[in-house]
Scaffold this active site. Sequence first.
Site, PDB file in Angstrom:
ATOM      1  N   LYS A 208       0.158  -1.208  -0.237  1.00  0.00           N
ATOM      2  CA  LYS A 208      -0.031  -0.022  -0.397  1.00  0.00           C
ATOM      3  C   LYS A 208       0.792   0.885  -0.210  1.00  0.00           C
ATOM      4  CE  LYS A 208      -3.605   2.337   3.168  1.00  0.00           C
ATOM      5  NZ  LYS A 208      -4.383   1.977   4.033  1.00  0.00           N
ATOM      6  N   GLU A 214      10.663  -4.913   4.297  1.00  0.00           N
ATOM      7  CA  GLU A 214      10.833  -5.386   4.151  1.00  0.00           C
ATOM      8  C   GLU A 214      10.451  -6.137   2.510  1.00  0.00           C
ATOM      9  OE1 GLU A 214       8.799  -4.766   6.632  1.00  0.00           O
ATOM     10  OE2 GLU A 214       8.907  -6.017   8.075  1.00  0.00           O
ATOM     11  N   GLY A 270      -4.608  -2.833   5.614  1.00  0.00           N
ATOM     12  CA  GLY A 270      -3.914  -3.723   5.127  1.00  0.00           C
ATOM     13  C   GLY A 270      -5.179  -5.011   4.397  1.00  0.00           C
ATOM     14  N   ARG A 271      -4.871  -4.844   6.424  1.00  0.00           N
ATOM     15  CA  ARG A 271      -5.931  -6.001   6.646  1.00  0.00           C
ATOM     16  C   ARG A 271      -7.388  -6.817   5.870  1.00  0.00           C
ATOM     17  NH1 ARG A 271      -5.321  -2.433  10.900  1.00  0.00           N
ATOM     18  NH2 ARG A 271      -6.468  -2.409  12.130  1.00  0.00           N
ATOM     19  N   GLU A 356      -4.955  -7.304  14.530  1.00  0.00           N
ATOM     20  CA  GLU A 356      -4.482  -6.197  14.572  1.00  0.00           C
ATOM     21  C   GLU A 356      -5.724  -5.012  14.477  1.00  0.00           C
ATOM     22  OE1 GLU A 356      -2.014  -6.170  10.827  1.00  0.00           O
ATOM     23  OE2 GLU A 356      -2.008  -4.077  10.268  1.00  0.00           O
ATOM     24  N   HIS A 387      -5.113 -33.821  17.465  1.00  0.00           N
ATOM     25  CA  HIS A 387      -3.904 -34.423  17.932  1.00  0.00           C
ATOM     26  C   HIS A 387      -2.555 -33.820  18.467  1.00  0.00           C
ATOM     27  CE1 HIS A 387      -5.295 -38.610  16.324  1.00  0.00           C
ATOM     28  NE2 HIS A 387      -6.361 -37.337  15.138  1.00  0.00           N
ATOM     29  N   LYS A 507       7.955  -0.968  11.800  1.00  0.00           N
ATOM     30  CA  LYS A 507       8.105  -0.433  11.031  1.00  0.00           C
ATOM     31  C   LYS A 507       9.099   0.558  10.802  1.00  0.00           C
ATOM     32  CE  LYS A 507       4.422  -1.172   7.473  1.00  0.00           C
ATOM     33  NZ  LYS A 507       3.617  -0.822   6.800  1.00  0.00           N
TER      34      LYS A 507
HETATM   35  C1  G6Q Z   1      -3.044  -3.912   7.884  1.00  0.00           C
HETATM   36  C2  G6Q Z   1      -1.384  -3.589   8.255  1.00  0.00           C
HETATM   37  C3  G6Q Z   1       0.364  -4.012   7.857  1.00  0.00           C
HETATM   38  C4  G6Q Z   1       0.275  -3.788   6.899  1.00  0.00           C
HETATM   39  C5  G6Q Z   1       1.474  -3.883   6.293  1.00  0.00           C
HETATM   40  C6  G6Q Z   1       2.143  -3.396   4.902  1.00  0.00           C
HETATM   41  O1  G6Q Z   1      -3.786  -3.441   8.711  1.00  0.00           O
HETATM   42  O2  G6Q Z   1      -1.320  -2.188   7.836  1.00  0.00           O
HETATM   43  O3  G6Q Z   1      -0.199  -5.192   8.268  1.00  0.00           O
HETATM   44  O4  G6Q Z   1      -0.939  -4.827   5.280  1.00  0.00           O
HETATM   45  O5  G6Q Z   1       2.844  -3.580   6.971  1.00  0.00           O
HETATM   46  O6  G6Q Z   1       2.200  -2.218   4.021  1.00  0.00           O
HETATM   47  P1  G6Q Z   1       2.233  -2.673   2.760  1.00  0.00           P
HETATM   48  O7  G6Q Z   1       1.457  -2.918   2.003  1.00  0.00           O
HETATM   49  O8  G6Q Z   1       2.173  -0.904   2.702  1.00  0.00           O
HETATM   50  O9  G6Q Z   1       3.396  -2.208   2.631  1.00  0.00           O
END
Ligand code: G6Q
Length: 546
Positions: A208, A214, A270-271, A356, A387, A507
């Site tokens: 986003k 990462e 994001g989620r 989250e 199990h 981050k």
């Molecule tokens: C989700 C969070 C988080 C995010 C990641 C990746 O709701 O905001 O999990 O999706 O940190 O972020 P970017 O899409 O900006 O790389």
Amino acid sequence: MATATITELPAWKALSDHYQKIDRLHLRELFAQDPRRGERLTVEAAGLYLDYSKNRITDETIALLLQLAEQAGLHARIDAMFGGEKINVSENRAVLHVALRAPKEQSILVDGEDVVPGVHRVLDRMTTFSNRVRSGAWRGHTGKPIRNIVNIGIGGSDLGPVMAYEALKHYSDRAMTFRFVSNVDGTDFAEAIRDLDPAGTLFIVSSKTFTTLETMTNARSARTWSLSGLGGDEASVAKHFVAVSTNAKEVTSFGIDAANMFGFWDWVGGRYSMDSAIGLSTMLAIGPDNFRIMLAGFHEIDEHFRTAPFERNMPVLMGLLAIWHNNFFGAQTVAVLPYEQYLKRFPAYLQQLTMESNGKHVTLEGDALGYDTGPVYWGEPGTNGQHSFYQLIHQGTRLIPCDFIAFHKTLNRLGEQHDMLLANVFAQGEALAFGKTADEVRAEGSPDWLVPHRVFEGNRPSNTILLEQLTPATLGKLVALYEHSVFTQGVIWHIDSFDQWGVELGKVLAQRIIPELTNEAESKFCHDSSTNALIRRHRTFREQPR
Ligand code: G6Q
């Protein structure tokens, strides 16, 4: 609700009193008193069937929980979300994942602008692109068709795509290979590409913000790998890299042509983004038609949530039951147990969605909370969990409400195996609720000394969610069910379910230490003595030859 704390609401107080009365009631008694309980305490919507009869509730509990929803202003909050109001207060954003699956003719305004046409424009571009890649019309730099897709993303830009790919593998093009790289640990990338041919590999950089450490690190490694496999020609990037992002500037400066970028908007968390362009890998795997069928599944539950009376509203009931367990029984976790192998990543996906969203410590106004919010979610597909950790759920000292998820029809019929699977899920719910008394154990011939070990006290709550078959549509419905249950809980707790400052912290923290690990000269470290010593120790070892 105004700023008054929820614990002062009449329904909350009534629930506290009610809890004292019902705490000692056993599900054995509740079922004995009402022979139709197992049919009555159920709800069906959009092809989903929820049996919530095996929870420690009476009709009065449900009535009080419904009053709580009314007094907490849930109706108004649902309208506010669907109406594009900026309910994510700490980020001053609208929360409109429901717009991602709105049909073309619907209109949803944010700051006076209808966002639905933009959603469909991106879907149409994703469709054209997916069709070209899937048909082989989109060629790589050397003229080879693309047969490998690697999604690079993390958190919300990874967990949804992986979960959906695994869940819908049955519907995917098996001639194509899909990999997902998220961890900054180089092993993740190295293992994902080790058997791939760069000439037939396309990377989707999903972020986003397009600034996440990462993802950008892995994207740079991918660029180096791709370029070195394709003779170093920079022109190849346009054929082997596309981006999914809200940040066109960063995408271009990374070297990806803006024409190969699929956008989304700041009102998609994001989620909550697996049904936005972040789902490009899903569309490539299952095809645009199936992707739209999945969106229609989401939308059916959105409409149910928006319009069904609360007493028949599945996400509302699930959310309220979660509050009942969390805040009155003090349950600290929820186990999500899908009896469907294709849903093996669903618990991991739900962990982010739930924890989250509702792992928050202050109210919408920033005041400290006097009650618990989001529980810990975890789980494994059945029957594997039986199990291992089910022992604790059955006989441990903690109360762990369970969500069992199962499908009547399998996608892989093998003799009687599917009936065996269903027999297991039904048996587990039954055993958790009713347990086994000392008399029953004795009657089975156990010696007295062994009886206590073999007693199951029961009275352990569970929901059972049944669906006909795992399809793109039912996956959409299931995800939307949990999204709206999470929303319901967040409204009752009066928190912002849509920010994630805890994730933002992660981050930035590592950024400060990275140069301290890699700088040639040893500078003075200004952390605590533990962190300083860990940094020094790592510096010593990383410099030693292998
Ligand atoms: C989700 C969070 C988080 C995010 C990641 C990746 O709701 O905001 O999990 O999706 O940190 O972020 P970017 O899409 O900006 O790389």
